[in-house]
Design an enzyme around this catalytic site. Structure first.
Site, mmCIF file in Angstrom:
data_model
loop_
_atom_site.group_PDB
_atom_site.id
_atom_site.type_symbol
_atom_site.label_atom_id
_atom_site.label_comp_id
_atom_site.label_asym_id
_atom_site.label_seq_id
_atom_site.Cartn_x
_atom_site.Cartn_y
_atom_site.Cartn_z
ATOM 1 N N HIS A 220 0.849 -1.204 0.000
ATOM 2 C CA HIS A 220 0.000 0.000 0.000
ATOM 3 C C HIS A 220 0.882 1.251 0.000
ATOM 4 O O HIS A 220 0.608 2.222 -0.723
ATOM 5 C CB HIS A 220 -0.934 -0.004 1.215
ATOM 6 C CG HIS A 220 -1.829 -1.213 1.257
ATOM 7 N ND1 HIS A 220 -2.504 -1.625 2.369
ATOM 8 C CD2 HIS A 220 -2.131 -2.121 0.277
ATOM 9 C CE1 HIS A 220 -3.193 -2.723 2.088
ATOM 10 N NE2 HIS A 220 -2.974 -3.040 0.831
ATOM 11 N N CYS A 271 12.099 -3.344 -22.859
ATOM 12 C CA CYS A 271 11.282 -2.178 -22.492
ATOM 13 C C CYS A 271 11.441 -1.728 -21.053
ATOM 14 O O CYS A 271 11.698 -0.548 -20.792
ATOM 15 C CB CYS A 271 9.808 -2.466 -22.774
ATOM 16 S SG CYS A 271 9.487 -2.725 -24.520
ATOM 17 N N LYS A 327 12.057 -13.734 -21.125
ATOM 18 C CA LYS A 327 10.913 -14.506 -20.620
ATOM 19 C C LYS A 327 10.580 -15.569 -21.653
ATOM 20 O O LYS A 327 11.110 -15.553 -22.767
ATOM 21 C CB LYS A 327 9.719 -13.604 -20.315
ATOM 22 C CG LYS A 327 9.125 -12.880 -21.499
ATOM 23 C CD LYS A 327 7.921 -12.053 -21.054
ATOM 24 C CE LYS A 327 7.362 -11.291 -22.228
ATOM 25 N NZ LYS A 327 6.290 -10.378 -21.866
#
Ligand SMILES: NC(=O)c1ccc[n+]([C@@H]2O[C@H](COP(=O)([O-])OP(=O)(O)OC[C@H]3O[C@@H](n4cnc5c(N)ncnc54)[C@H](O)[C@@H]3O)[C@@H](O)[C@H]2O)c1
Length: 440
Positions: A220, A271, A327
């Site tokens: 948070h 990216c 990936k």
């Protein structure tokens, strides 16, 4: 159930009044007499929407009472719920003094009062406590062989997720109910206690429940800080950052979702690192500090370094990388952390063999090829045509690929050590004797 709630601050008052409103018989305990007096008169010690009415009603019905005497609250109680404060120490740690005292008070009271009808009492920690507290501080107080006659005690961690300002509403509609315990009877007690919520209870081990609350609060805080860094940076460029973030939140595929929230290997690719660097450059250009976004690069490097250190610590001389691109399902090796590993292992003098189901140096072109060659000039000599050939003689395999052929080879000829970078290699690979999961 008969319930003692220790600590009548925000969490304790809402817990006590909330449980009392659902048919439980609750006695609240606090060392602060003014809070005890207040509740006894039906007045809430904390201000929250709905709490005053809840306290007044449950005190008037007799379901909620308060005392400063732990023994009075513990007499025949099925459950005690500890909600005392765990404030920061000067070093920033969690001060366990209030918790230790409350646990000591419960244990001392057991010598003087009657056990519950069932003989089994559950001590529940609701305060936010660091992992290890259950094992090191809570459980030892209630060691089975040393309890008074008639008492059997199970302990549990049940973190609270209410937010001040909407604490009562949150209590009755929590995001989840998580119980950390190894004790079946404690689990059963909490299932009965929280049955009114109509929610499934997630039962986990104690450290998981302890760590969860910190993970939630940290996230948070990171969210607020992220939004503010985006706002402070782009305000320099006349961007309406509130609009940017509104649109940002509409993406529930990648942005507001479980994506990217599994501990594992470093980020990379063409990216993320590039665009983070660009934002860091914009920040330098405009003299805006964005320490959270800047630190992502450092933190990412620590993940790579951690893997290198763990592999070197095995003393191996021959490693195999199963997966090279950043990936799965892509041949993009630009800024791939696996490529970074390969380069560092070669630099350390290790013999490196690589298999990637998609990366084929003969078919790579442009920036992708240049990046591969700049990192591994003799990459063709390191690449193996099959996973079995890459694995031959390897003492350590570092696996990012979940390709079925890769998994089959690992099972056919398992190397002494397998580092699973994805956490998705499946049960059979996880059962290998040399399997090492991601443990950061
Ligand atoms: N406030 C929140 O929004 C919130 C939410 C979730 C979890 N938590 C966690 O719950 C815990 C309690 O938070 P809080 O905000 O209710 O704290 P708080 O300071 O409002 O209340 C703590 C109460 O415990 C009492 N106390 C201290 N020692 C005692 C003892 N030995 N016996 C009985 N009472 C004792 C204090 O007098 C005080 O009234 C903390 O660990 C906090 O991190 C807080």
């Amino acid at each position: 159930m008969r319930v003692a709630v220790l600590g009548l601050g925000y969490v304790g008052t809402i817990t006590a009044a909330g449980l009392a409103s659902q048919g439980h018989e609750v006695v609240g305990v606090d060392v602060d007499e003014t809070k005890v007096d207040g509740i006894s008169k039906g007045v809430s010690p904390v201000i929250e929407p709905g709490i005053e009415a809840l306290v007044t009603r449950t005190v008037a019905s007799g379901a909620l009472t308060a005392t400063s005497d732990v023994a009075a609250a513990l007499d025949r109680a099925d459950v005690s719920i500890v909600c005392v404060g765990t404030p920061s120490t000067p070093r920033g740690g969690s001060d366990m003094a209030f918790l230790a005292r409350a646990l000591g008070d419960i244990r001392a009271a057991m010598e003087r009062v009657r056990p519950p009808a069932s003989g089994h009492h559950t001590v529940v920690i609701r305060s936010t406590v660091p992992p290890g507290t259950g094992a090191n501080l809570v459980a030892p107080v209630f060691h089975a062989g040393e309890l008074p006659q008639g008492w059997a005690v199970g302990t549990a961690m049940c973190p609270e997720f209410l937010r001040e300002g909407s604490a009562v509403a949150d209590f009755f509609d929590p995001p989840f109910v998580v119980v950390g315990t190894a004790d079946d009877r404690a689990d059963a007690s909490l299932t009965e206690l929280f049955a009114f919520l109509g929610q499934d209870i997630e039962v986990v081990d104690v450290p998981t429940a302890e760590a969860l609350k910190y993970a939630c609060n940290a996230f948070h805080a990171v969210k607020v800080t992220f939004a503010n860094e985006v706002g402070r940076l782009f305000s320099q460029f006349d961007v309406d950052s509130r609009r940017v973030m509104e649109l940002f939140c509409e993406d529930d595929k990648l942005n507001i979702s479980a994506a990217y929230l599994r501990p594992g290997f470093a980020f990379g690719g063409s990216c993320l690192p590039k665009d983070l660097r660009a934002m860091q450059d914009l920040a330098r250009m405009t003299a805006v500090d964005i320490p959270l976004l800047t630190a992502t690069t450092v933190s990412n490097e620590l993940v790579v370094r951690g893997v290198v250190d763990r592999v070197l610590a095995t003393g191996c001389t021959r490693v195999c990388l199963l997966g090279l691109s950043f990936k799965t399902q892509t041949d993009d090796v630009r800024e791939s952390p696996s490529l970074e590993l390969a380069e560092r292992f070669v630099g350390k003098g290790l013999e490196v063999r690589i298999f990637d189901p998609i990366v084929n140096p003969d078919r790579l072109v442009g920036a992708n090829l240049r990046h591969l060659q700049s990192k591994l000039s003799h990459v063709n000599r390191l690449l193996a045509p099959t996973p079995a050939q890459a694995l031959a003689g390897a003492e350590v395999a570092i696996v990012t690929s979940t390709d079925p052929a890769v998994l089959r080879s690992l099972l056919d000829t398992p190397p002494p050590v397998v580092f699973d970078m994805s956490g998705r290699l499946g049960e059979a690979v996880e059962a290998l004797p040399g399997y090492r999961g991601v443990s950061w």
